[in-house]
Design a protein around this motif. Sequence first.
Motif, PDB file in Angstrom:
ATOM      1  N   PRO A  66      -5.065   7.657  12.138  1.00 52.76           N
ATOM      2  CA  PRO A  66      -5.660   8.959  11.809  1.00 52.76           C
ATOM      3  C   PRO A  66      -5.768   9.175  10.299  1.00 52.76           C
ATOM      4  O   PRO A  66      -4.992   8.612   9.517  1.00 52.76           O
ATOM      5  N   TRP A  67      -6.733   9.999   9.897  1.00 52.69           N
ATOM      6  CA  TRP A  67      -6.883  10.348   8.485  1.00 52.69           C
ATOM      7  C   TRP A  67      -5.553  10.859   7.916  1.00 52.69           C
ATOM      8  O   TRP A  67      -4.796  11.564   8.593  1.00 52.69           O
ATOM      9  N   LEU A  68      -5.298  10.506   6.666  1.00 57.95           N
ATOM     10  CA  LEU A  68      -4.088  10.974   6.003  1.00 57.95           C
ATOM     11  C   LEU A  68      -4.145  12.484   5.793  1.00 57.95           C
ATOM     12  O   LEU A  68      -5.195  13.043   5.467  1.00 57.95           O
ATOM     13  N   GLN A  69      -2.994  13.137   5.954  1.00 55.74           N
ATOM     14  CA  GLN A  69      -2.891  14.572   5.738  1.00 55.74           C
ATOM     15  C   GLN A  69      -2.130  14.837   4.439  1.00 55.74           C
ATOM     16  O   GLN A  69      -1.701  13.919   3.750  1.00 55.74           O
ATOM     17  N   CYS A  70      -1.967  16.124   4.118  1.00 55.58           N
ATOM     18  CA  CYS A  70      -1.396  16.509   2.824  1.00 55.58           C
ATOM     19  C   CYS A  70      -0.050  15.833   2.555  1.00 55.58           C
ATOM     20  O   CYS A  70       0.173  15.280   1.465  1.00 55.58           O
ATOM     21  N   SER A  71       0.859  15.876   3.530  1.00 53.22           N
ATOM     22  CA  SER A  71       2.203  15.325   3.314  1.00 53.22           C
ATOM     23  C   SER A  71       2.140  13.832   3.007  1.00 53.22           C
ATOM     24  O   SER A  71       2.875  13.332   2.138  1.00 53.22           O
ATOM     25  N   GLN A  72       1.270  13.102   3.704  1.00 47.78           N
ATOM     26  CA  GLN A  72       1.151  11.653   3.481  1.00 47.78           C
ATOM     27  C   GLN A  72       0.506  11.354   2.127  1.00 47.78           C
ATOM     28  O   GLN A  72       0.928  10.444   1.419  1.00 47.78           O
ATOM     29  N   ILE A  73      -0.517  12.124   1.774  1.00 49.19           N
ATOM     30  CA  ILE A  73      -1.185  11.917   0.487  1.00 49.19           C
ATOM     31  C   ILE A  73      -0.218  12.180  -0.667  1.00 49.19           C
ATOM     32  O   ILE A  73      -0.121  11.408  -1.613  1.00 49.19           O
ATOM     33  N   ASN A  74       0.526  13.282  -0.560  1.00 46.31           N
ATOM     34  CA  ASN A  74       1.461  13.644  -1.628  1.00 46.31           C
ATOM     35  C   ASN A  74       2.586  12.621  -1.776  1.00 46.31           C
ATOM     36  O   ASN A  74       3.034  12.317  -2.890  1.00 46.31           O
ATOM     37  N   ALA A  75       3.037  12.065  -0.666  1.00 47.84           N
ATOM     38  CA  ALA A  75       4.197  11.176  -0.694  1.00 47.84           C
ATOM     39  C   ALA A  75       3.838   9.708  -0.893  1.00 47.84           C
ATOM     40  O   ALA A  75       4.620   8.949  -1.484  1.00 47.84           O
ATOM     41  N   GLU A  76       2.655   9.298  -0.422  1.00 47.27           N
ATOM     42  CA  GLU A  76       2.384   7.864  -0.335  1.00 47.27           C
ATOM     43  C   GLU A  76       1.238   7.363  -1.223  1.00 47.27           C
ATOM     44  O   GLU A  76       1.115   6.161  -1.435  1.00 47.27           O
ATOM     45  N   VAL A  77       0.397   8.259  -1.708  1.00 50.13           N
ATOM     46  CA  VAL A  77      -0.746   7.823  -2.528  1.00 50.13           C
ATOM     47  C   VAL A  77      -0.346   7.892  -4.001  1.00 50.13           C
ATOM     48  O   VAL A  77       0.024   8.953  -4.510  1.00 50.13           O
ATOM     49  N   ARG A  78      -0.435   6.766  -4.675  1.00 49.18           N
ATOM     50  CA  ARG A  78       0.009   6.672  -6.076  1.00 49.18           C
ATOM     51  C   ARG A  78      -1.189   6.404  -6.985  1.00 49.18           C
ATOM     52  O   ARG A  78      -1.910   5.421  -6.815  1.00 49.18           O
ATOM     53  N   LYS A  79      -1.393   7.282  -7.967  1.00 51.73           N
ATOM     54  CA  LYS A  79      -2.477   7.093  -8.935  1.00 51.73           C
ATOM     55  C   LYS A  79      -2.217   5.867  -9.799  1.00 51.73           C
ATOM     56  O   LYS A  79      -1.083   5.625 -10.226  1.00 51.73           O
ATOM     57  N   LEU A  80      -3.299   5.129 -10.080  1.00 49.43           N
ATOM     58  CA  LEU A  80      -3.203   3.982 -10.975  1.00 49.43           C
ATOM     59  C   LEU A  80      -3.943   4.232 -12.286  1.00 49.43           C
ATOM     60  O   LEU A  80      -3.375   4.101 -13.359  1.00 49.43           O
ATOM     61  N   LYS A  81      -5.222   4.593 -12.210  1.00 53.14           N
ATOM     62  CA  LYS A  81      -5.968   4.873 -13.436  1.00 53.14           C
ATOM     63  C   LYS A  81      -7.205   5.694 -13.116  1.00 53.14           C
ATOM     64  O   LYS A  81      -7.732   5.666 -11.989  1.00 53.14           O
ATOM     65  N   VAL A 131     -19.473   6.384   2.721  1.00 52.75           N
ATOM     66  CA  VAL A 131     -18.171   5.866   2.305  1.00 52.75           C
ATOM     67  C   VAL A 131     -17.104   6.340   3.284  1.00 52.75           C
ATOM     68  O   VAL A 131     -17.145   7.468   3.789  1.00 52.75           O
ATOM     69  N   GLN A 132     -16.158   5.468   3.570  1.00 52.84           N
ATOM     70  CA  GLN A 132     -15.157   5.769   4.587  1.00 52.84           C
ATOM     71  C   GLN A 132     -14.108   6.743   4.062  1.00 52.84           C
ATOM     72  O   GLN A 132     -13.521   6.537   3.000  1.00 52.84           O
ATOM     73  N   LEU A 133     -13.909   7.807   4.819  1.00 54.63           N
ATOM     74  CA  LEU A 133     -12.896   8.807   4.477  1.00 54.63           C
ATOM     75  C   LEU A 133     -11.534   8.315   4.942  1.00 54.63           C
ATOM     76  O   LEU A 133     -11.365   7.876   6.082  1.00 54.63           O
ATOM     77  N   VAL A 134     -10.540   8.377   4.039  1.00 55.10           N
ATOM     78  CA  VAL A 134      -9.181   7.949   4.345  1.00 55.10           C
ATOM     79  C   VAL A 134      -8.295   9.162   4.639  1.00 55.10           C
ATOM     80  O   VAL A 134      -7.383   9.095   5.461  1.00 55.10           O
ATOM     81  N   GLY A 135      -8.580  10.270   3.974  1.00 53.66           N
ATOM     82  CA  GLY A 135      -7.821  11.490   4.215  1.00 53.66           C
ATOM     83  C   GLY A 135      -8.192  12.561   3.214  1.00 53.66           C
ATOM     84  O   GLY A 135      -8.939  12.313   2.266  1.00 53.66           O
ATOM     85  N   PHE A 136      -7.703  13.784   3.430  1.00 60.02           N
ATOM     86  CA  PHE A 136      -7.973  14.879   2.501  1.00 60.02           C
ATOM     87  C   PHE A 136      -6.892  15.936   2.619  1.00 60.02           C
ATOM     88  O   PHE A 136      -6.184  16.024   3.622  1.00 60.02           O
ATOM     89  N   CYS A 137      -6.783  16.719   1.554  1.00 62.27           N
ATOM     90  CA  CYS A 137      -5.831  17.825   1.527  1.00 62.27           C
ATOM     91  C   CYS A 137      -6.497  19.000   0.828  1.00 62.27           C
ATOM     92  O   CYS A 137      -6.652  18.986  -0.399  1.00 62.27           O
ATOM     93  N   LEU A 138      -6.909  19.980   1.607  1.00 64.07           N
ATOM     94  CA  LEU A 138      -7.610  21.128   1.029  1.00 64.07           C
ATOM     95  C   LEU A 138      -6.681  21.980   0.170  1.00 64.07           C
ATOM     96  O   LEU A 138      -7.128  22.624  -0.783  1.00 64.07           O
ATOM     97  N   GLU A 139      -5.383  21.979   0.486  1.00 62.58           N
ATOM     98  CA  GLU A 139      -4.427  22.756  -0.310  1.00 62.58           C
ATOM     99  C   GLU A 139      -4.402  22.266  -1.755  1.00 62.58           C
ATOM    100  O   GLU A 139      -4.345  23.056  -2.699  1.00 62.58           O
ATOM    101  N   ASN A 140      -4.424  20.951  -1.919  1.00 63.48           N
ATOM    102  CA  ASN A 140      -4.383  20.357  -3.258  1.00 63.48           C
ATOM    103  C   ASN A 140      -5.760  20.018  -3.802  1.00 63.48           C
ATOM    104  O   ASN A 140      -5.872  19.462  -4.895  1.00 63.48           O
TER     105      ASN A 140
END
Length: 346
Positions: A66-81, A131-140
Amino acid sequence: MSGRNGSSMSHGFPAVGLCLAALLLSNALLYLYLESLHPTDVLLVSSHASCEPRHFKTGTMKNCIPWLQCSQINAEVRKLKLIGQGAVKKVHLAEWRGQKVALSQLASLDYLEDFLHGVSMLQALQGPQVVQLVGFCLENRTQVTEHHPLGSLLNLDIILAQEQHQQHNKWQMRLRLAIDYVSILHYLHDSPVGRRVMCDSSSLEKTLTQFLLTSDFRLVVNDLDALPEVDQSRGLLVKCGHRELTGDFVAPEQLWPFITKGKPFSDNLMPGYNEGTDIWKIPDVTRFLMGRVPGGDVVHFHLFQIHEECKKEDPKLRPTALDVLKVYQSVYSSMVRDNAGFRDML
């Protein structure tokens, strides 16, 4: 005297013919040699994962989730550049569980409505041409999409000039990209959420940045922040922005119609228009896509008539995206077939 002249001329014609035949044969052999170095491209299957709705699979993943939700994006997605920034979004290359992804964040609250529209369109239009959607967080105000390292279509010539990609720089691949482009327009004009117009297309450069080039040299549309709906049965037309548009790239109906009368631009008085604006721009985009490669002039010759129709001043007289797509596909097939027949003949 005349007998000798006649004899000379009768021997001269076969000699000229032999020379011409030898020249044609040498050109043909050179063509075949070059083709043997870089075999004719074939239509490739899109790499877009086939997942059930609201699921994704990217990179080396074996299963759809399933698409990533806010908690997963905040905890698991790491910015590189940072890899891109526009008026609406800032885009970072990021990493999620070892997979490279694109993390987009709202750049300014002034464009919140555009950002939310883009997220909703990405959800509704998921498919091989988007383009393929991986997830989204409208709160952020963030969204995560599949990362395509070759970047936007604007980079095409730079990419094809690189040694590792030069074998793709042929009319077959370039025309295939043009087919993808028109196919995407057809999809948007007959989409699951109505007839949509690409409004972020006021210049060639801006239009090209709306598309991403995949690693297998196909196109996906990426930026859907300005995709208003047209429904003429309900009297629903569009206006791309609230400012005056100028230049030759935009369609005539997008220009301020009262400029010759000296009347200053007024958004309230500006008439609306439909998806015919996208059709007007097709020849210019295709001219860029074809570049300057052997065989490109033949492609332009075959597309001349349909491109003339795309440039009709009256949008009602222009073909649909499907009409253009059928011509493009026919030209591609016939030229590939002709090339194969030419090789067989030799």
